[in-house]
Design a protein around this motif. Structure first.
Motif, PDB file in Angstrom:
ATOM      1  N   TRP A  55     -91.054  11.563 -60.498  1.00 25.70           N
ATOM      2  CA  TRP A  55     -89.615  11.297 -60.361  1.00 25.70           C
ATOM      3  C   TRP A  55     -89.452  10.153 -59.393  1.00 25.70           C
ATOM      4  CZ3 TRP A  55     -87.738  12.838 -55.358  1.00 25.70           C
ATOM      5  CH2 TRP A  55     -88.608  13.644 -54.631  1.00 25.70           C
ATOM      6  N   THR A  60     -83.453   9.492 -58.884  1.00 25.89           N
ATOM      7  CA  THR A  60     -83.305  10.924 -59.204  1.00 25.89           C
ATOM      8  C   THR A  60     -82.337  11.591 -58.224  1.00 25.89           C
ATOM      9  OG1 THR A  60     -85.613  10.923 -59.932  1.00 25.89           O
ATOM     10  CG2 THR A  60     -84.584  13.073 -59.632  1.00 25.89           C
ATOM     11  N   ASP A 217     -81.737  19.074 -53.037  1.00 27.87           N
ATOM     12  CA  ASP A 217     -82.282  18.434 -54.234  1.00 27.87           C
ATOM     13  C   ASP A 217     -83.681  17.864 -53.990  1.00 27.87           C
ATOM     14  OD1 ASP A 217     -80.794  18.595 -56.509  1.00 27.87           O
ATOM     15  OD2 ASP A 217     -80.558  16.406 -56.682  1.00 27.87           O
ATOM     16  N   LYS A 220     -86.155  20.608 -53.797  1.00 33.17           N
ATOM     17  CA  LYS A 220     -86.439  21.213 -55.114  1.00 33.17           C
ATOM     18  C   LYS A 220     -87.527  20.411 -55.838  1.00 33.17           C
ATOM     19  CE  LYS A 220     -83.695  20.413 -58.607  1.00 33.17           C
ATOM     20  NZ  LYS A 220     -82.405  20.287 -59.309  1.00 33.17           N
ATOM     21  N   TYR A 221     -87.383  19.104 -55.834  1.00 31.01           N
ATOM     22  CA  TYR A 221     -88.386  18.264 -56.512  1.00 31.01           C
ATOM     23  C   TYR A 221     -89.724  18.284 -55.777  1.00 31.01           C
ATOM     24  CZ  TYR A 221     -84.864  16.450 -59.688  1.00 31.01           C
ATOM     25  OH  TYR A 221     -83.909  16.350 -60.660  1.00 31.01           O
ATOM     26  N   ARG A 224     -91.678  21.502 -56.535  1.00 28.58           N
ATOM     27  CA  ARG A 224     -92.339  21.474 -57.850  1.00 28.58           C
ATOM     28  C   ARG A 224     -93.663  20.735 -57.774  1.00 28.58           C
ATOM     29  NH1 ARG A 224     -87.291  19.714 -61.665  1.00 28.58           N
ATOM     30  NH2 ARG A 224     -86.091  21.634 -61.404  1.00 28.58           N
ATOM     31  N   ASP A 225     -93.657  19.610 -57.066  1.00 27.18           N
ATOM     32  CA  ASP A 225     -94.903  18.841 -56.919  1.00 27.18           C
ATOM     33  C   ASP A 225     -95.932  19.640 -56.123  1.00 27.18           C
ATOM     34  OD1 ASP A 225     -93.597  16.774 -58.224  1.00 27.18           O
ATOM     35  OD2 ASP A 225     -93.286  15.548 -56.413  1.00 27.18           O
TER      36      ASP A 225
END
Ligand SMILES: [Fe+2]
Ligand SMILES: [Fe+2]
Length: 335
Positions: A55, A60, A217, A220-221, A224-225
């Motif tokens: 991202w 993003t 936000d 959150k990203y 995930r990584d």
């Protein structure tokens, strides 16, 4: 080590390390390997997933949303969680809780940022030292993830919060230990297991509980990584420790014991208490012993315990230490 030992309390606040940065010397070997055949299908799949999941911090994240540091916040739905327990009112009057929530968030994000830079450098090191090419490729895509994490949290701190906190001594010492290490699997243990295991849970919590949508936000990203990075560590370390000698295993145990002790100091919030005008000893006592804070730390260390168990390194010594330092319950570390 007993609970009140000075090592666990950390150095007095005026003895914090040089804040200008860390300059770590290390003797490491760079390994090149001419065998390019694919040997680990799951690692290859993870590498593909990582490439697809990239991202872009600039596009993003919606950076147009204003963040007003110190602004009034919604009443906490569950004040029993984490540092916002009822007993906090004894240290900080309720009308200053919003300020404390902002300072706490700023402190957490600054620690995320310092940890991300550590991850960037440690994983760059892995591209050199891991013996197989597939692991080098995965480490390289992780490096680009970590660059993004540093970029995102640094931009958030510089443009939105405008509040900085130095790295905690415990995290600084752990990053130093990791980056002084020449054995690649120990770098994984420090970074992919301990630092990222904590970061995964902490960023997941941040993604739902922090005060503004931008940091939620980003987190959150990032979370995930981090889940993929932990999977990378697990794929690399699983089964590895069956064939080591007892002396080699003792080295890993020693490294992990020190890492856990250093991380037991990671969430005592010394700098936040100082900034809030709370006597640091009282704040640290609260952070170490108040049941809400103990439960919060147990939650943070859950993933670390799970990974140690999966790679066969949750030794009796580490189990004892995790319970003694109130990082896990006896039940969570039971064999
Ligand atoms: Fe990261
Ligand atoms: Fe990571």
């Amino acid at each position: 080590m007993n609970d009140e030992s000075p090592e666990v309390n950390g150095p007095p606040i005026d003895q914090y390390p040089d804040l200008s940065g860390l300059d770590i010397q290390a003797m490491v070997g760079s390994v090149l390997n001419w065998d390019y055949s694919s040997k680990n299908e799951r690692l290859r799949t993870l590498y593909e997933r990582n490439k697809i999941a990239q991202w872009n911090v600039s596009t993003t994240i919606d950076w147009s949303i204003p963040v007003e540091f110190g602004s009034p916040l919604k009443v906490l739905e569950s004040p029993g969680k984490g540092p916002f327990s009822e007993a906090l009112a004894r240290l900080i009057p309720r009308d200053r809780w919003d300020t404390f929530r902002w300072e706490y968030q700023a402190w957490m994000v600054n620690q995320f940022l310092h940890g991300e830079q550590g991850a960037l450098v440690a994983t760059g090191r892995l591209t050199e030292t891991v013996p197989d090419v597939e692991s080098k490729l995965y480490a390289a895509v992780q490096v680009s993830d970590e660059a993004r994490h540093v970029e995102a949290y640094a931009r958030y701190v510089n443009e939105k919060l405008r509040v900085t906190y130095p790295i905690t001594p415990g995290l600084g010492s752990l990053l130093t230990n990791i980056l002084q290490e020449s054995r690649w699997d120990i770098v994984y243990l420090g970074m992919q297991v301990i630092v990222e295991g904590l970061a995964l849970v902490a960023t997941r919590i941040a993604s739902t509980s922090f005060n503004d949508p931008i940091v939620r936000d980003i987190s959150k990203y990032v979370a995930r990584d981090e889940a993929r990075h932990i999977a990378f560590g697990l794929l690399s370390l699983k089964g590895l420790y069956k064939d080591l000698t007892s002396a080699e295993l003792a080295d890993r145990d020693e490294f992990l014991a020190e890492a856990l002790l250093l991380m037991s100091r990671r969430f005592l919030l010394e700098d936040v208490w100082l900034k809030m005008g709370v006597p640091v000893a009282d704040g640290v006592d609260y952070a170490k012993n108040y049941p809400g804070m103990v439960a919060f730390r147990n939650l943070l260390f859950q993933k670390v315990v799970q990974i140690l168990r999966e790679v066969d390194l949750l030794t009796p010594r580490l189990r004892h230490l995790l319970v003694e330092q109130k990082l896990a319950t006896p039940r969570a570390v039971a064999a």
